[in-house]
Design an enzyme around this catalytic site. Structure first.
Site, PDB file in Angstrom:
ATOM      1  N   ASP A 141     -15.727  -3.660  -4.306  1.00  0.00           N
ATOM      2  CA  ASP A 141     -15.801  -4.837  -3.445  1.00  0.00           C
ATOM      3  C   ASP A 141     -17.230  -5.345  -3.509  1.00  0.00           C
ATOM      4  O   ASP A 141     -18.164  -4.572  -3.722  1.00  0.00           O
ATOM      5  CB  ASP A 141     -15.406  -4.503  -1.997  1.00  0.00           C
ATOM      6  CG  ASP A 141     -14.901  -5.729  -1.243  1.00  0.00           C
ATOM      7  OD1 ASP A 141     -13.674  -5.881  -1.084  1.00  0.00           O
ATOM      8  OD2 ASP A 141     -15.756  -6.550  -0.821  1.00  0.00           O
ATOM      9  N   SER A 142     -17.387  -6.665  -3.306  1.00  0.00           N
ATOM     10  CA  SER A 142     -18.742  -7.219  -3.332  1.00  0.00           C
ATOM     11  C   SER A 142     -19.408  -7.134  -1.964  1.00  0.00           C
ATOM     12  O   SER A 142     -20.583  -7.433  -1.819  1.00  0.00           O
ATOM     13  CB  SER A 142     -18.699  -8.675  -3.806  1.00  0.00           C
ATOM     14  OG  SER A 142     -17.835  -9.413  -2.968  1.00  0.00           O
TER      15      SER A 142
ATOM     16  N   PHE B 143     -11.219  -5.510  -5.225  1.00  0.00           N
ATOM     17  CA  PHE B 143     -11.235  -6.234  -3.949  1.00  0.00           C
ATOM     18  C   PHE B 143     -10.686  -5.297  -2.853  1.00  0.00           C
ATOM     19  O   PHE B 143      -9.724  -5.616  -2.161  1.00  0.00           O
ATOM     20  CB  PHE B 143     -10.396  -7.518  -4.015  1.00  0.00           C
ATOM     21  CG  PHE B 143     -10.719  -8.406  -5.191  1.00  0.00           C
ATOM     22  CD1 PHE B 143     -11.799  -9.279  -5.145  1.00  0.00           C
ATOM     23  CD2 PHE B 143      -9.951  -8.362  -6.354  1.00  0.00           C
ATOM     24  CE1 PHE B 143     -12.097 -10.101  -6.235  1.00  0.00           C
ATOM     25  CE2 PHE B 143     -10.242  -9.181  -7.444  1.00  0.00           C
ATOM     26  CZ  PHE B 143     -11.314 -10.057  -7.383  1.00  0.00           C
TER      27      PHE B 143
ATOM     28  N   ARG C 132       0.845  -1.200   0.000  1.00  0.00           N
ATOM     29  CA  ARG C 132       0.000   0.000   0.000  1.00  0.00           C
ATOM     30  C   ARG C 132       0.880   1.250   0.000  1.00  0.00           C
ATOM     31  O   ARG C 132       0.616   2.222  -0.707  1.00  0.00           O
ATOM     32  CB  ARG C 132      -0.939  -0.021   1.212  1.00  0.00           C
ATOM     33  CG  ARG C 132      -2.022  -1.093   1.097  1.00  0.00           C
ATOM     34  CD  ARG C 132      -3.051  -0.972   2.208  1.00  0.00           C
ATOM     35  NE  ARG C 132      -2.582  -1.477   3.491  1.00  0.00           N
ATOM     36  CZ  ARG C 132      -2.934  -2.653   4.021  1.00  0.00           C
ATOM     37  NH1 ARG C 132      -3.766  -3.456   3.381  1.00  0.00           N
ATOM     38  NH2 ARG C 132      -2.480  -3.031   5.188  1.00  0.00           N
TER      39      ARG C 132
ATOM     40  N   CYS D 294      -3.123 -14.906  -2.697  1.00  0.00           N
ATOM     41  CA  CYS D 294      -2.821 -15.287  -1.308  1.00  0.00           C
ATOM     42  C   CYS D 294      -3.216 -16.743  -1.073  1.00  0.00           C
ATOM     43  O   CYS D 294      -3.467 -17.160   0.049  1.00  0.00           O
ATOM     44  CB  CYS D 294      -3.510 -14.353  -0.315  1.00  0.00           C
ATOM     45  SG  CYS D 294      -5.296 -14.365  -0.446  1.00  0.00           S
TER      46      CYS D 294
ATOM     47  N   ASP E 214      -6.274  -7.671  -5.749  1.00  0.00           N
ATOM     48  CA  ASP E 214      -5.908  -8.377  -4.504  1.00  0.00           C
ATOM     49  C   ASP E 214      -7.094  -9.234  -4.050  1.00  0.00           C
ATOM     50  O   ASP E 214      -7.752  -8.929  -3.064  1.00  0.00           O
ATOM     51  CB  ASP E 214      -5.527  -7.346  -3.419  1.00  0.00           C
ATOM     52  CG  ASP E 214      -5.069  -8.015  -2.133  1.00  0.00           C
ATOM     53  OD1 ASP E 214      -4.599  -9.171  -2.186  1.00  0.00           O
ATOM     54  OD2 ASP E 214      -5.188  -7.381  -1.062  1.00  0.00           O
TER      55      ASP E 214
END
Ligand code: SAH
Length: 399
Positions: free
Chosen positions: A252-253, A230, A214, A343, A303
């Site tokens: 984002d969901s 995301f 970040r 990830c 991400d």
């Protein structure tokens, strides 16, 4: 103490100090042991190999606490290991003074199944193995001693507990706030304020492993149109705004994540809120829609959540990674940058790089890796535990 005796020839991984013993390498148990009990591990010719937590319902049948066959696994053991983990972080200048910090990174800190994250004066623990679950009290005492924190909250609601025969457990273990009150936790991450909801947020509340990435985004954000896919609670988005981005679109969901994201922006009145746009959507669909609408960006962050929790899910996950990366490449302007991550424990770096290469090829973009992106120093990877390297990232620049 019961004894766990390995099959002939199966002591090799323990000799290399790998902390996991799979069911297939275990010969027999001599004596009685309940889930989480400490057992002595011996080779088939009875050479002592160390002490481990027994977990009869898991494929990972035992996890080593120690490779020293004489070391007692008791309250003092946990105090020592936790103090070491905290001291290790204090020894690294980049971690000193961080308000959000992973204190214990499980196997990589010699504490299989134990994760602890600190947010200001609050520590959140997640216990995911039968052994860790058994030593909850010792772990709490060790954390109190090593950190002097005011509160400890348990977020042991990860699915992986099921594999160990454990139920989800959440709640305050120390310093519980008054009934109905949630502590308002806010951390400062390189000049940006972020609220962390340890009770309702994902995992232990926040993704500390992306802190450096970040900060890196902030360093290149100036005058760019940025798409943060995301986005969760807007960690990347706020650093992009702090770095002078021209616009930041965050997707984002999860409605609650986006609500927290916008609340986080409001916590930072120094940032230009008018440059931020939010969208509650499925990234797979949104990227297709942007393509149709002819939108493009200078920098895209991908991400996503863990698509492949284990190698068994690797195929389907690979298709999902390919899909979003391909769509991402199509939306980048000439010279644009893609920060792309996985990830998933089940997808190695080599495979991830192949997937991203395939995505660029199919998108018809010539591109190169200009930097490898990884987790922060408070998420170390023990050399005897390569599985600890779950976060892989690539910074890719297109022509
Ligand atoms: N980059 C974030 C962490 C991302 S975690 C940070 O730095 O903090 C992954 C996020 O993806 C979660 O917030 C989850 O709600 C979201 N998510 C999962 N599947 C999604 C999908 N199909 N479309 C959009 N968002 C999704």
């Amino acid at each position: 103490m019961a004894q766990l005796i390995l099959m002939p020839g199966k002591e090799r991984s323990a000799m290399k100090r790998h902390p996991w013993l799979f069911a297939g390498s275990v010969g027999r148990l001599e004596g009685r042991a309940r889930p989480g009990d400490t057992v002595e591990v011996l080779s088939d010719n009875l050479k002592p190999l160390g002490r481990a937590a027994y977990s009869p319902s898991s494929q990972i049948r035992a996890r080593f606490w120690t490779f020293d066959a004489d070391e007692s696994v008791d309250d003092a053991f946990f105090k020592r290991r936790i103090a070491q983990a905290v001291a290790r972080r204090q020894a690294l200048p980049e971690l000193r003074g961080q308000q959000g910090l992973r204190l214990i990174h499980a196997e990589s800190d010699g504490l299989p199944g134990v994760v602890a994250d600190q947010y200001g004066d609050t520590v959140v623990v997640q216990l995911t193995s039968a052994g860790a679950d058994k030593w909850r009290n010792a772990i709490v005492q060790g954390l109190l001693k090593a950190t002097g924190c005011a509160r400890i909250y348990e977020r042991s609601d990860s699915d992986v507990r099921g594999l160990e025969g454990l139920e989800p457990t959440v709640g305050w273990l120390h310093g519980a706030p008054a009934e109905g009150e949630r502590p308002g936790l806010v951390i400062d991450e390189y000049g940006v304020k972020l609220a962390v909801d340890v009770v309702g947020g994902h995992k232990t509340g926040f993704y500390l492993d992306q802190r450096d990435n970040r900060a890196w985004l902030r360093s290149v954000a100036a005058d760019k149109d940025i798409l943060n896919c995301f986005c969760y609670t807007a960690g990347f988005s706020l650093q992009a705004l702090a770095g002078g981005a021209r616009s930041v679109l965050s997707i984002d969901s999860s409605g609650p994540a986006l609500a927290q994201a916008q609340a986080n922006l409001a916590l930072n009145p120094q940032l230009p809120a008018e440059r931020a746009e939010w969208q509650e959507a499925d990234v797979f669909q949104a990227l297709r829609d942007f393509r149709k609408a002819g939108r493009s960006f200078d920098l895209i962050v991908l991400d996503p959540p863990k698509f492949a929790p284990s190698a068994a899910h690797a195929d389907r996950a690979a298709r999902a990674y390919k899909d979003i990366n391909l769509l991402g490449f199509r939306l980048l302007r000439p010279g644009g940058l893609l920060m792309t991550y996985s990830c998933s424990g089940g997808i190695g770096l080599e495979l991830f790089q192949k997937i991203v290469a395939g995505a660029a090829l199919d998108a018809g973009r010539s591109a190169r890796i200009v930097r490898r992106l990884s987790g922060t120093a408070d998420h170390p990877v023990a050399l005897n535990f390569p599985e600890g390297e779950y976060l892989k990232g690539l910074l890719v620049q297109v022509d």
